[in-house]
Design a protein around this motif. Structure first.
Motif, PDB file in Angstrom:
ATOM      1  N   PRO A 122       0.833  -1.217   0.000  1.00 11.16           N
ATOM      2  CA  PRO A 122       0.000   0.000   0.000  1.00 11.16           C
ATOM      3  C   PRO A 122       0.860   1.256   0.000  1.00 11.16           C
ATOM      4  O   PRO A 122       1.912   1.311   0.627  1.00 11.16           O
ATOM      5  CB  PRO A 122      -0.792  -0.128   1.300  1.00 11.16           C
ATOM      6  N   ARG A 123       0.409   2.259  -0.753  1.00 14.06           N
ATOM      7  CA  ARG A 123       1.159   3.516  -0.772  1.00 14.06           C
ATOM      8  C   ARG A 123       0.992   4.296   0.524  1.00 14.06           C
ATOM      9  O   ARG A 123       1.798   5.168   0.831  1.00 14.06           O
ATOM     10  CB  ARG A 123       0.732   4.372  -1.951  1.00 14.06           C
ATOM     11  N   ALA A 124      -0.050   3.982   1.283  1.00 19.89           N
ATOM     12  CA  ALA A 124      -0.258   4.633   2.579  1.00 19.89           C
ATOM     13  C   ALA A 124      -1.151   3.750   3.432  1.00 19.89           C
ATOM     14  O   ALA A 124      -1.955   2.963   2.910  1.00 19.89           O
ATOM     15  CB  ALA A 124      -0.892   6.002   2.404  1.00 19.89           C
ATOM     16  N   ALA A 125      -0.971   3.853   4.739  1.00 23.34           N
ATOM     17  CA  ALA A 125      -1.824   3.121   5.669  1.00 23.34           C
ATOM     18  C   ALA A 125      -2.082   4.010   6.882  1.00 23.34           C
ATOM     19  O   ALA A 125      -1.214   4.772   7.319  1.00 23.34           O
ATOM     20  CB  ALA A 125      -1.164   1.813   6.092  1.00 23.34           C
ATOM     21  N   VAL A 126      -3.315   3.905   7.397  1.00 25.87           N
ATOM     22  CA  VAL A 126      -3.709   4.716   8.554  1.00 25.87           C
ATOM     23  C   VAL A 126      -4.339   3.798   9.591  1.00 25.87           C
ATOM     24  O   VAL A 126      -5.181   2.951   9.256  1.00 25.87           O
ATOM     25  CB  VAL A 126      -4.709   5.827   8.160  1.00 25.87           C
ATOM     26  N   VAL A 127      -3.917   3.978  10.830  1.00 25.59           N
ATOM     27  CA  VAL A 127      -4.542   3.279  11.954  1.00 25.59           C
ATOM     28  C   VAL A 127      -5.188   4.336  12.833  1.00 25.59           C
ATOM     29  O   VAL A 127      -4.558   5.326  13.202  1.00 25.59           O
ATOM     30  CB  VAL A 127      -3.518   2.471  12.766  1.00 25.59           C
ATOM     31  N   VAL A 128      -6.444   4.146  13.144  1.00 28.42           N
ATOM     32  CA  VAL A 128      -7.167   5.085  14.000  1.00 28.42           C
ATOM     33  C   VAL A 128      -7.895   4.281  15.063  1.00 28.42           C
ATOM     34  O   VAL A 128      -8.404   3.188  14.811  1.00 28.42           O
ATOM     35  CB  VAL A 128      -8.140   5.944  13.161  1.00 28.42           C
ATOM     36  N   ARG A 129      -7.930   4.836  16.287  1.00 32.76           N
ATOM     37  CA  ARG A 129      -8.583   4.125  17.391  1.00 32.76           C
ATOM     38  C   ARG A 129      -9.582   5.055  18.067  1.00 32.76           C
ATOM     39  O   ARG A 129      -9.272   6.197  18.390  1.00 32.76           O
ATOM     40  CB  ARG A 129      -7.548   3.672  18.407  1.00 32.76           C
ATOM     41  N   ARG A 131     -13.414   4.730  20.761  1.00 39.51           N
ATOM     42  CA  ARG A 131     -13.883   4.002  21.941  1.00 39.51           C
ATOM     43  C   ARG A 131     -14.264   2.556  21.638  1.00 39.51           C
ATOM     44  O   ARG A 131     -14.317   1.710  22.540  1.00 39.51           O
ATOM     45  CB  ARG A 131     -15.088   4.727  22.543  1.00 39.51           C
ATOM     46  N   THR A 132     -14.550   2.240  20.368  1.00 41.00           N
ATOM     47  CA  THR A 132     -14.961   0.880  20.021  1.00 41.00           C
ATOM     48  C   THR A 132     -13.809  -0.003  19.574  1.00 41.00           C
ATOM     49  O   THR A 132     -13.975  -1.208  19.419  1.00 41.00           O
ATOM     50  CB  THR A 132     -16.017   0.913  18.893  1.00 41.00           C
ATOM     51  N   GLY A 133     -12.649   0.585  19.364  1.00 41.33           N
ATOM     52  CA  GLY A 133     -11.512  -0.217  18.938  1.00 41.33           C
ATOM     53  C   GLY A 133     -10.711   0.488  17.861  1.00 41.33           C
ATOM     54  O   GLY A 133     -10.858   1.691  17.629  1.00 41.33           O
ATOM     55  N   ARG A 134      -9.844  -0.273  17.185  1.00 45.19           N
ATOM     56  CA  ARG A 134      -8.965   0.325  16.194  1.00 45.19           C
ATOM     57  C   ARG A 134      -9.416  -0.038  14.785  1.00 45.19           C
ATOM     58  O   ARG A 134     -10.145  -0.998  14.565  1.00 45.19           O
ATOM     59  CB  ARG A 134      -7.538  -0.152  16.390  1.00 45.19           C
ATOM     60  N   ARG A 135      -9.005   0.799  13.836  1.00 50.23           N
ATOM     61  CA  ARG A 135      -9.264   0.564  12.422  1.00 50.23           C
ATOM     62  C   ARG A 135      -7.926   0.670  11.675  1.00 50.23           C
ATOM     63  O   ARG A 135      -7.137   1.561  11.949  1.00 50.23           O
ATOM     64  CB  ARG A 135     -10.197   1.623  11.822  1.00 50.23           C
ATOM     65  N   VAL A 149     -10.185   5.273  -5.384  1.00 46.90           N
ATOM     66  CA  VAL A 149      -8.976   4.704  -4.798  1.00 46.90           C
ATOM     67  C   VAL A 149      -9.359   3.377  -4.160  1.00 46.90           C
ATOM     68  O   VAL A 149     -10.401   3.267  -3.498  1.00 46.90           O
ATOM     69  CB  VAL A 149      -8.381   5.656  -3.738  1.00 46.90           C
ATOM     70  N   TYR A 150      -8.502   2.378  -4.353  1.00 45.36           N
ATOM     71  CA  TYR A 150      -8.767   1.070  -3.768  1.00 45.36           C
ATOM     72  C   TYR A 150      -8.279   1.049  -2.322  1.00 45.36           C
ATOM     73  O   TYR A 150      -7.172   1.515  -2.013  1.00 45.36           O
ATOM     74  CB  TYR A 150      -8.091  -0.029  -4.578  1.00 45.36           C
ATOM     75  N   VAL A 151      -9.122   0.487  -1.467  1.00 50.83           N
ATOM     76  CA  VAL A 151      -8.859   0.493  -0.022  1.00 50.83           C
ATOM     77  C   VAL A 151      -9.108  -0.906   0.523  1.00 50.83           C
ATOM     78  O   VAL A 151     -10.036  -1.608   0.089  1.00 50.83           O
ATOM     79  CB  VAL A 151      -9.772   1.523   0.695  1.00 50.83           C
ATOM     80  N   ARG A 152      -8.294  -1.287   1.507  1.00 50.11           N
ATOM     81  CA  ARG A 152      -8.513  -2.536   2.225  1.00 50.11           C
ATOM     82  C   ARG A 152      -8.624  -2.209   3.707  1.00 50.11           C
ATOM     83  O   ARG A 152      -7.832  -1.425   4.249  1.00 50.11           O
ATOM     84  CB  ARG A 152      -7.366  -3.502   1.969  1.00 50.11           C
ATOM     85  N   LEU A 153      -9.608  -2.795   4.387  1.00 53.52           N
ATOM     86  CA  LEU A 153      -9.896  -2.508   5.779  1.00 53.52           C
ATOM     87  C   LEU A 153      -9.490  -3.675   6.666  1.00 53.52           C
ATOM     88  O   LEU A 153      -9.898  -4.818   6.424  1.00 53.52           O
ATOM     89  CB  LEU A 153     -11.397  -2.230   5.969  1.00 53.52           C
ATOM     90  N   ASP A 154      -8.720  -3.376   7.704  1.00 53.12           N
ATOM     91  CA  ASP A 154      -8.297  -4.387   8.662  1.00 53.12           C
ATOM     92  C   ASP A 154      -7.783  -5.639   7.940  1.00 53.12           C
ATOM     93  O   ASP A 154      -7.062  -5.546   6.967  1.00 53.12           O
ATOM     94  CB  ASP A 154      -9.442  -4.731   9.625  1.00 53.12           C
ATOM     95  N   ALA A 155      -8.175  -6.844   8.456  1.00 55.19           N
ATOM     96  CA  ALA A 155      -7.729  -8.097   7.832  1.00 55.19           C
ATOM     97  C   ALA A 155      -8.742  -8.619   6.833  1.00 55.19           C
ATOM     98  O   ALA A 155      -8.631  -9.742   6.351  1.00 55.19           O
ATOM     99  CB  ALA A 155      -7.485  -9.142   8.921  1.00 55.19           C
ATOM    100  N   ASP A 156      -9.752  -7.776   6.538  1.00 52.89           N
ATOM    101  CA  ASP A 156     -10.794  -8.177   5.595  1.00 52.89           C
ATOM    102  C   ASP A 156     -10.178  -8.433   4.226  1.00 52.89           C
ATOM    103  O   ASP A 156      -9.343  -7.676   3.737  1.00 52.89           O
ATOM    104  CB  ASP A 156     -11.837  -7.051   5.521  1.00 52.89           C
TER     105      ASP A 156
END
Length: 604
Positions: A122-129, A131-135, A149-156
């Protein structure tokens, strides 16, 4: 050799990317927030509770955490983060539109892999957290039409197409996300300011009763607009370069405690201590910039060099054009003197009292007004140069002293000691009149100045200006006889000793006019003068006294004494009349309604 180096750098970048993905996709102990979001939204996110943001982009790995409302960068450096930029990234994530997913089965059916969507690396990755958890959101390549833009979420395993330009907005180095404000906070909450040039004295100001007051180098009122401008300049100062995070020798940058061209310290409401910023040498490669650092930190910044001129203003340029003795609420003693007289007032538990030249109760409102007036006398102009003979003469003509402490302990009725006998904070203003100009100076300030005209009464040591305006305060039950006399007439009533009823005096006693009697008793129970007349060399005859046009005599019982007589003289205008209490020297002015009340018939 060059190819070997390039291969090595690519390997390191791939390793960093793998480590980032491993940490946030496979690291145990932190729940996933559940992807995707609600209908229409790609990411389910509660922006108000987000407390962590991690970004991998352009070879940089940046981590930020929120403490209360402020964001701090924790990697690759420990520094303040730009909260505005972070909230903008979070807002963009929340608004990512959700399209249709491309499942793993669909990709296999088309013989496509993650590489075809730019998601293998991936050319970039973002982790955000929140109250319900992290993304974990990974951004790949663009669609063939460049509209998604193509995106992949978590381990999905699914790939999502979304419309956004966020990847291009993400910071590619730590400096892009650092807070470029040199100081953080609200300028309106500054309550104290200290600044010092390398070639000048310490300037210390504090906020008192909503005003900026110099405490050093001397006590003086500051120019409100100029001080506000300095504070605003400090808080809007932007860092142009992040020079170093590991400063070892501040002298190299000219920001040592002894070498700094300027030091500025601010204190905020609710803060335990102040924060000091040091400004040093100009940059050799860009003289328009100068080095700066926050005291106690190891970071060095480059900031605009014109700040030195804005913050390096001399005390004389920042001084206000109104006098300042001290905090008005702290004044406990006032002494006003000229070459002939002295007026001394002291604050007791029962209010202000005149203690010299006579002992009288003072009017609290008038004394407070006098103190406020002295504390705001307008300065016409500052006289250049040190003290001269003219200033020395000013000290000999008159003085005003305000003290926050009462005179040294003395017996009731003892004379008020001289100003030198006072303890605690005390300031004296010496003055001399020269025609319509008053030249003055403080005892602790070498600056001489001219005071604008218009409030000369404040320099008068005249007790009548401040004495209590109450001229009669009799207990109505102690009044046993009322006699009103005028030219050619008299009427009198007295209280019957047995029944207590008011009756006409003399033979043929009849019941008195009770409402008229009550009106007189109400008048003398609390009679206040409009003002006391400063008669100077004029005697009471100048006001139609002591005989007067009408007199009110009150017979008294008990502690009130034998009798009191109030005498009315000439009119003092259309609605006022001169009056005096018989046996007292003071002439005062009453409202004409007091005289008119006595014209009522006390009989039936």
């Amino acid at each position: 050799m060059k190819n070997t180096r390039t291969t090595f750098l690519l390997f390191c970048l791939a390793a960093a990317s793998a480590a980032f993905i491993w940490r946030f996709e496979w690291a145990p102990g932190e729940p996933s927030g559940g992807m995707p979001g609600a209908a229409g939204a790609l990411v389910s996110l509660d922006p108000d509770t987000v407390d962590y943001l991690g970004i991998q982009h352009g070879g940089a790995f940046i981590e930020c955490r929120r403490d209360s409302k402020e964001w701090e960068m924790v990697r690759p450096v420990s520094a303040r983060a730009d909260s505005t930029k972070i909230y903008k990234i979070i807002s963009e994530l929340e608004r990512l539109p959700r399209g249709l997913p491309i499942t793993a089965d669909e990709r296999r059916a088309r013989s496509l892999s993650l590489k075809d969507y730019g998601l293998d690396r991936p050319r970039a990755a973002v982790v955000v957290r929140d109250r319900t958890g992290r993304r974990l959101i990974r951004f790949g390549g663009e669609s063939p039409l460049k509209d998604a833009v193509y995106v992949r979420l978590d381990a999905d395993g699914d790939v999502w197409a979304t419309s956004t330009n966020l990847p291009g907005q993400l910071p590619s180095e730590a400096a892009d996300l650092r807070d470029r404000r040199l100081l953080r906070g609200d300028p309106a909450s500054v309550n104290r300011l200290e600044f010092k040039r390398s070639d000048g004295p310490v300037n210390l100001l504090s906020r008192s009763a909503g005003e900026w007051i110099f405490q050093k180098p001397v006590i003086a009122r500051a120019d409100e607009a100029k001080v506000t401008q300095i504070i605003r300049r400090l808080f809007t100062l932007e860092i142009q370069r992040f020079v170093s995070e590991t400063m070892s020798d501040p002298v190299t940058y000219g920001i040592g405690a002894d070498e700094a061209a300027l030091q500025a310290t601010i204190w905020l409401d609710g803060s335990a201590g102040g924060e000091t910023v040091l400004f040093g040498n100009a940059l050799k490669d860009d003289p328009a910039l100068m080095y700066a650092s926050v005291k106690g930190a190891s970071s060095v910044y480059a900031v605009p060099g014109d700040l030195l001129g804005a913050l390096g203003a001399r005390f004389t340029n920042l001084r206000g054009k109104r006098l300042y003795f001290m905090d008005e609420q702290s004044v406990r003693h006032v002494r006003i003197a000229d070459d002939k007289r002295v007026l001394s007032l002291a604050l007791s538990t029962n209010g202000w009292r005149i203690s010299e030249p006579v002992k009288l109760n003072a009017d609290d409102r008038l004394v407070r007004g006098m103190i406020a007036g002295l504390n705001r006398l307008e300065i016409e102009r500052f006289v250049d140069g040190a003290f001269t003979n003219a200033a020395a003469a000013a000290r000999a003509s008159g003085s005003i002293t305000l003290s926050s402490a009462l005179p040294a302990a003395s017996e009731p009725g003892a004379p008020v000691p001289a100003a030198s006998a006072f303890t605690g904070a005390e300031r004296s203003l010496s003055w001399r009149r020269n025609g319509g100009v008053t030249l003055a100076c403080f005892n602790d300030d070498s600056q001489c100045f001219e005071i604008a005209g218009g409030q000369q009464d404040l320099f008068l040591p005249e007790p009548l200006l401040y004495r209590d305006r109450t001229v009669l305060a009799l207990d109505p039950s102690a009044v046993c006889r009322i006699r009103i006399a005028w030219d050619g007439g008299v009427q009198a009533v007295e209280r019957d000793a047995g029944s207590g009823a008011w009756m006409s005096a003399g033979p043929g006693r009849v019941a008195a006019n009770e409402p008229a009697v009550d009106a007189v008793l109400g008048l003398v129970s609390y009679l206040k003068a409009v003002r006391f007349e400063l008669s100077g060399s004029a005697g009471p005859e100048a006001f139609g006294l002591p005989e007067g046009c009408l007199s009110l005599t009150l017979g008294l019982t008990g502690e009130e004494g034998i009798q009191k007589t109030l005498v009315f003289g000439d009119l003092a205008g259309r609605s006022e009349v001169y009056a005096a209490v018989q046996g007292q020297d003071s002439v005062f002015v009453l409202e004409l309604s007091a005289l008119e009340l006595l014209l009522n018939d006390l009989g039936r």
